[in-house]
Write a protein that holds these residues in place. Structure first.
Motif, PDB file in Angstrom:
ATOM      1  N   LEU A 383       0.861  -1.186   0.000  1.00 43.21           N
ATOM      2  CA  LEU A 383       0.000   0.000   0.000  1.00 43.21           C
ATOM      3  C   LEU A 383       0.893   1.229   0.000  1.00 43.21           C
ATOM      4  CD1 LEU A 383      -2.887   1.238   0.306  1.00 43.21           C
ATOM      5  CD2 LEU A 383      -2.494   1.197   2.783  1.00 43.21           C
ATOM      6  N   PRO A 384       0.881   2.033  -1.090  1.00 44.05           N
ATOM      7  CA  PRO A 384       1.730   3.223  -1.109  1.00 44.05           C
ATOM      8  C   PRO A 384       1.212   4.299  -0.152  1.00 44.05           C
ATOM      9  CG  PRO A 384       0.397   3.099  -3.112  1.00 44.05           C
ATOM     10  CD  PRO A 384       0.171   1.821  -2.362  1.00 44.05           C
ATOM     11  N   VAL A 385       2.135   4.944   0.515  1.00 44.31           N
ATOM     12  CA  VAL A 385       1.812   6.043   1.433  1.00 44.31           C
ATOM     13  C   VAL A 385       2.279   7.330   0.771  1.00 44.31           C
ATOM     14  CG1 VAL A 385       2.116   6.981   3.751  1.00 44.31           C
ATOM     15  CG2 VAL A 385       2.141   4.492   3.390  1.00 44.31           C
ATOM     16  N   LEU A 386       1.353   8.283   0.584  1.00 45.44           N
ATOM     17  CA  LEU A 386       1.641   9.498  -0.169  1.00 45.44           C
ATOM     18  C   LEU A 386       1.631  10.732   0.718  1.00 45.44           C
ATOM     19  CD1 LEU A 386      -0.596   8.949  -3.354  1.00 45.44           C
ATOM     20  CD2 LEU A 386       1.659   8.000  -2.835  1.00 45.44           C
ATOM     21  N   ASP A 387       2.425  11.723   0.316  1.00 41.08           N
ATOM     22  CA  ASP A 387       2.373  13.014   0.996  1.00 41.08           C
ATOM     23  C   ASP A 387       1.205  13.818   0.427  1.00 41.08           C
ATOM     24  OD1 ASP A 387       3.127  14.117  -1.438  1.00 41.08           O
ATOM     25  OD2 ASP A 387       5.176  14.588  -0.809  1.00 41.08           O
ATOM     26  N   PRO A 388       0.899  14.993   0.966  1.00 41.21           N
ATOM     27  CA  PRO A 388      -0.257  15.757   0.473  1.00 41.21           C
ATOM     28  C   PRO A 388      -0.196  16.102  -1.010  1.00 41.21           C
ATOM     29  CG  PRO A 388       0.461  16.587   2.601  1.00 41.21           C
ATOM     30  CD  PRO A 388       1.494  15.585   2.170  1.00 41.21           C
ATOM     31  N   GLU A 389       1.004  16.147  -1.595  1.00 38.70           N
ATOM     32  CA  GLU A 389       1.138  16.469  -3.014  1.00 38.70           C
ATOM     33  C   GLU A 389       1.016  15.238  -3.909  1.00 38.70           C
ATOM     34  OE1 GLU A 389       3.377  17.788  -0.689  1.00 38.70           O
ATOM     35  OE2 GLU A 389       2.040  19.543  -0.663  1.00 38.70           O
ATOM     36  N   GLY A 390       0.934  14.047  -3.311  1.00 40.89           N
ATOM     37  CA  GLY A 390       0.781  12.830  -4.095  1.00 40.89           C
ATOM     38  C   GLY A 390       2.081  12.120  -4.402  1.00 40.89           C
ATOM     39  N   ARG A 391       3.158  12.498  -3.728  1.00 37.32           N
ATOM     40  CA  ARG A 391       4.441  11.815  -3.923  1.00 37.32           C
ATOM     41  C   ARG A 391       4.546  10.643  -2.953  1.00 37.32           C
ATOM     42  NH1 ARG A 391       5.415  17.220  -4.764  1.00 37.32           N
ATOM     43  NH2 ARG A 391       6.497  17.746  -6.729  1.00 37.32           N
ATOM     44  N   VAL A 392       5.233   9.604  -3.404  1.00 37.50           N
ATOM     45  CA  VAL A 392       5.365   8.393  -2.588  1.00 37.50           C
ATOM     46  C   VAL A 392       6.392   8.630  -1.470  1.00 37.50           C
ATOM     47  CG1 VAL A 392       5.911   5.937  -2.577  1.00 37.50           C
ATOM     48  CG2 VAL A 392       4.836   6.962  -4.598  1.00 37.50           C
ATOM     49  N   LEU A 393       5.956   8.392  -0.242  1.00 38.48           N
ATOM     50  CA  LEU A 393       6.846   8.478   0.911  1.00 38.48           C
ATOM     51  C   LEU A 393       7.419   7.110   1.280  1.00 38.48           C
ATOM     52  CD1 LEU A 393       4.664  10.787   3.190  1.00 38.48           C
ATOM     53  CD2 LEU A 393       6.757  11.451   1.964  1.00 38.48           C
ATOM     54  N   GLY A 394       6.631   6.089   1.033  1.00 36.53           N
ATOM     55  CA  GLY A 394       7.025   4.724   1.374  1.00 36.53           C
ATOM     56  C   GLY A 394       5.875   3.794   1.074  1.00 36.53           C
ATOM     57  N   VAL A 395       6.043   2.524   1.405  1.00 37.60           N
ATOM     58  CA  VAL A 395       4.970   1.553   1.210  1.00 37.60           C
ATOM     59  C   VAL A 395       4.829   0.688   2.453  1.00 37.60           C
ATOM     60  CG1 VAL A 395       5.264   1.485  -1.301  1.00 37.60           C
ATOM     61  CG2 VAL A 395       6.468  -0.169   0.135  1.00 37.60           C
ATOM     62  N   VAL A 396       3.597   0.317   2.744  1.00 40.43           N
ATOM     63  CA  VAL A 396       3.318  -0.660   3.791  1.00 40.43           C
ATOM     64  C   VAL A 396       3.198  -2.015   3.112  1.00 40.43           C
ATOM     65  CG1 VAL A 396       1.735  -1.400   5.609  1.00 40.43           C
ATOM     66  CG2 VAL A 396       2.105   1.046   5.187  1.00 40.43           C
ATOM     67  N   THR A 397       3.978  -2.984   3.547  1.00 43.06           N
ATOM     68  CA  THR A 397       3.923  -4.321   2.955  1.00 43.06           C
ATOM     69  C   THR A 397       2.938  -5.192   3.731  1.00 43.06           C
ATOM     70  OG1 THR A 397       5.799  -5.031   4.309  1.00 43.06           O
ATOM     71  CG2 THR A 397       6.280  -4.189   2.102  1.00 43.06           C
ATOM     72  N   VAL A 398       2.452  -6.227   3.069  1.00 44.60           N
ATOM     73  CA  VAL A 398       1.422  -7.056   3.676  1.00 44.60           C
ATOM     74  C   VAL A 398       1.929  -7.753   4.938  1.00 44.60           C
ATOM     75  CG1 VAL A 398       1.952  -9.111   2.280  1.00 44.60           C
ATOM     76  CG2 VAL A 398      -0.361  -8.777   3.183  1.00 44.60           C
ATOM     77  N   ASP A 399       3.243  -8.107   4.984  1.00 42.15           N
ATOM     78  CA  ASP A 399       3.750  -8.767   6.181  1.00 42.15           C
ATOM     79  C   ASP A 399       3.731  -7.828   7.375  1.00 42.15           C
ATOM     80  OD1 ASP A 399       5.791  -7.391   4.705  1.00 42.15           O
ATOM     81  OD2 ASP A 399       7.282  -8.257   6.048  1.00 42.15           O
ATOM     82  N   ASP A 400       4.068  -6.543   7.159  1.00 42.48           N
ATOM     83  CA  ASP A 400       4.019  -5.583   8.260  1.00 42.48           C
ATOM     84  C   ASP A 400       2.584  -5.291   8.674  1.00 42.48           C
ATOM     85  OD1 ASP A 400       6.744  -5.312   8.565  1.00 42.48           O
ATOM     86  OD2 ASP A 400       6.910  -3.630   7.166  1.00 42.48           O
ATOM     87  N   ALA A 401       1.682  -5.219   7.698  1.00 46.01           N
ATOM     88  CA  ALA A 401       0.277  -4.981   8.024  1.00 46.01           C
ATOM     89  C   ALA A 401      -0.313  -6.140   8.819  1.00 46.01           C
ATOM     90  CB  ALA A 401      -0.520  -4.766   6.736  1.00 46.01           C
ATOM     91  N   LEU A 402       0.026  -7.362   8.403  1.00 46.48           N
ATOM     92  CA  LEU A 402      -0.472  -8.539   9.113  1.00 46.48           C
ATOM     93  C   LEU A 402       0.077  -8.595  10.532  1.00 46.48           C
ATOM     94  CD1 LEU A 402      -2.015 -11.211   9.082  1.00 46.48           C
ATOM     95  CD2 LEU A 402       0.029 -12.297   8.133  1.00 46.48           C
ATOM     96  N   GLU A 403       1.357  -8.309  10.660  1.00 46.92           N
ATOM     97  CA  GLU A 403       1.977  -8.324  11.984  1.00 46.92           C
ATOM     98  C   GLU A 403       1.330  -7.294  12.897  1.00 46.92           C
ATOM     99  OE1 GLU A 403       6.539  -8.974  13.415  1.00 46.92           O
ATOM    100  OE2 GLU A 403       6.170  -7.344  12.009  1.00 46.92           O
ATOM    101  N   ALA A 404       0.997  -6.133  12.328  1.00 46.94           N
ATOM    102  CA  ALA A 404       0.362  -5.079  13.124  1.00 46.94           C
ATOM    103  C   ALA A 404      -1.055  -5.449  13.540  1.00 46.94           C
ATOM    104  CB  ALA A 404       0.339  -3.781  12.328  1.00 46.94           C
ATOM    105  N   ALA A 405      -1.707  -6.300  12.741  1.00 48.59           N
ATOM    106  CA  ALA A 405      -3.108  -6.637  13.007  1.00 48.59           C
ATOM    107  C   ALA A 405      -3.287  -7.816  13.940  1.00 48.59           C
ATOM    108  CB  ALA A 405      -3.820  -6.924  11.684  1.00 48.59           C
TER     109      ALA A 405
END
Length: 443
Positions: A383-405
């Motif tokens: 999941l791309p994470v964007l700044d207010p201008e629409g530039r990519v700051l980073g991405v959340v990967t499914v393994d990190d999302a699953l671990e967080a959940a």
């Protein structure tokens, strides 16, 4: 009188536990004492050979060279000489005493990635002499006493002994065993090890800097902090320089406050920039979850160009490379293309035509629930994470999302296997509250 090894228990082997009960006699059958221990030297990918025995003779421990052993019979050890001329036993560097150093001690079961305890050792006679070829890691019950000779033993090479100095483990063969284990498995093993075992395991891990960084990424945060405490700022920075930026940022915040800035200043400039950027986000948000490894290319490039860049990205997190991000000329996100789709279409297709422009994104302040729900709803691997201008700051990967959940009470489920004991760093992030990491960096 037994006159050759072929007529002794050397034909079927002997267990160390039963050998320790046997008397030692000279060539005239005069009793000399009882076996107290067996001495070997480790030989990399060969079975360790017996170099001698330690026998108890009155109140003295005496060394008997292996060459002086004529045979090992069911009730005794027979020597070649009539008289035993030997001084008190003195241990030499590199020697492993099977009873003192191995029996009752834990060792690493490489195939099963767990620490187990050695309860017996199998010795057999080979063309080179007596060798330790097997280990019994099953505890004997009271009703099994006397049946050690028939208790199953596994191959010696299936285990890694945690004995001696850390340098003793840094062999080619030991390294090959470690490479069979995944970083998460090694982290589990280290977390369950005693301080002495940890020192030996960490010494082996330290021999491979990339593996060391991967293992520290997987460690429970409390254990990671404890291990970093015993290292200098430069040593900590060296490990963090090879870790993923998001994991390095978490590790920085788990250091004592007085060390944080010192370690940050020692990081390479590229890693320092990434970590400093991540420290500005709340740990329990998309900004705190995201990593800075991702593939973003001009939408004017072809799919073939993108795949070529993907092949070159050998130092980036593999989980983050399942999606190709296409960028407009101003650097904003134009669309995304999954790796599977990229492999299915014509390589000459431009990213501007191949990418999905209806992109699902997150903002840095989105909380973990919003992030994980969005990824689940749209079946996203990243999941791309964007700044207010629409530039990519980073991405959340499914393994990190699953671990967080993962709920907290699932971390150490008794029914799980070795890797089921991993703790969720994402849940730990949720517990840190809403204060940004940057505001707590220096006070």
């Amino acid at each position: 009188m037994t006159t050759s090894p072929a007529a002794s228990t050397s034909t079927t082997g002997v267990s160390l536990s039963s050998l320790l009960k046997r008397s030692v006699v000279d060539a005239d059958h005069n009793p000399l004492g009882r076996v107290e221990d067996a001495i070997t030297r480790l030989r990399d990918d060969e079975y360790p050979l017996l170099t001698g025995l330690v026998i108890a003779q009155g109140g003295t421990r005496v060394f008997v060279p292996a060459n002086d052993i004529l045979s090992i019979d069911p009730d005794r050890v027979l020597l070649r000489a009539v008289r035993l001329v030997a001084g008190p036993f003195e241990r030499r560097d590199g020697e492993v005493l099977l009873k003192q150093d191995v029996l009752g001690h834990r060792l690493l079961d490489v195939g099963r990635s767990v620490l187990v305890r050695a309860y017996d050792i199998r010795l057999v006679f080979t063309k080179e002499g007596w060798a330790a070829i097997g280990l019994d890691v099953h505890k004997h019950r009271w009703f099994q006493f006397g049946a050690h000779e028939h208790h199953p033993a596994r191959d010696w090479h299936a285990f890694l002994l945690l004995v001696g100095s850390p340098s003793a483990l840094r062999s080619r063969f030991a390294a090959s065993k470690f490479r069979r284990l995944k970083p998460a498995q090694l982290a589990d093993i280290i977390e369950g090890a005693s301080p002495q075992e940890q020192n030996l395991l960490l010494a082996q891990v330290h021999a491979d800097p990339e593996l060391e960084a991967d293992v520290f990424e997987e460690l429970d945060e409390d254990r990671q902090t404890l291990l970093f405490r015993s290292r200098s700022d430069a040593e900590v920075a060296d490990v963090l320089s090879r870790m993923r930026a998001d994991d390095a940022a978490d590790a920085i915040m788990d250091l004592p406050q007085m060390r944080r800035q010192k370690v940050l200043d020692l990081l390479p400039s590229v890693q320092n920039t990434k970590v400093m950027a991540l420290l500005g986000y709340n740990a329990a948000t998309a900004g705190g979850l995201m990593g800075t490894d991702y593939l973003a290319l001009s939408e004017d490039l072809s799919v073939a160009d993108a795949l070529a860049k993907l092949r070159e990205a050998t130092t980036q997190q593999p989980e983050a490379l399942t999606t190709i991000h296409s960028l407009r000329k101003d650097g904003t996100l134009a669309g995304t293309l999954t790796l599977v789709r990229a492999l299915q279409i014509d390589p000459g297709t431009l990213l501007s035509d191949a990418a999905d422009t209806d992109t699902v994104v997150a903002s840095p302040d989105d909380d973990i629930v919003a992030v994980t729900t969005r990824m689940a709803d749209f079946n996203l691997l990243t999941l791309p994470v964007l700044d207010p201008e629409g530039r990519v700051l980073g991405v959340v990967t499914v393994d990190d999302a699953l671990e967080a959940a993962i709920p907290r009470d699932w971390y150490r489920r008794a029914s799980g296997g070795p890797t089921a004991t991993r703790r969720s760093k994402g849940a730990l992030k949720r517990d840190k509250g809403s204060e940004s990491r940057w505001r707590t960096l220096t006070g």
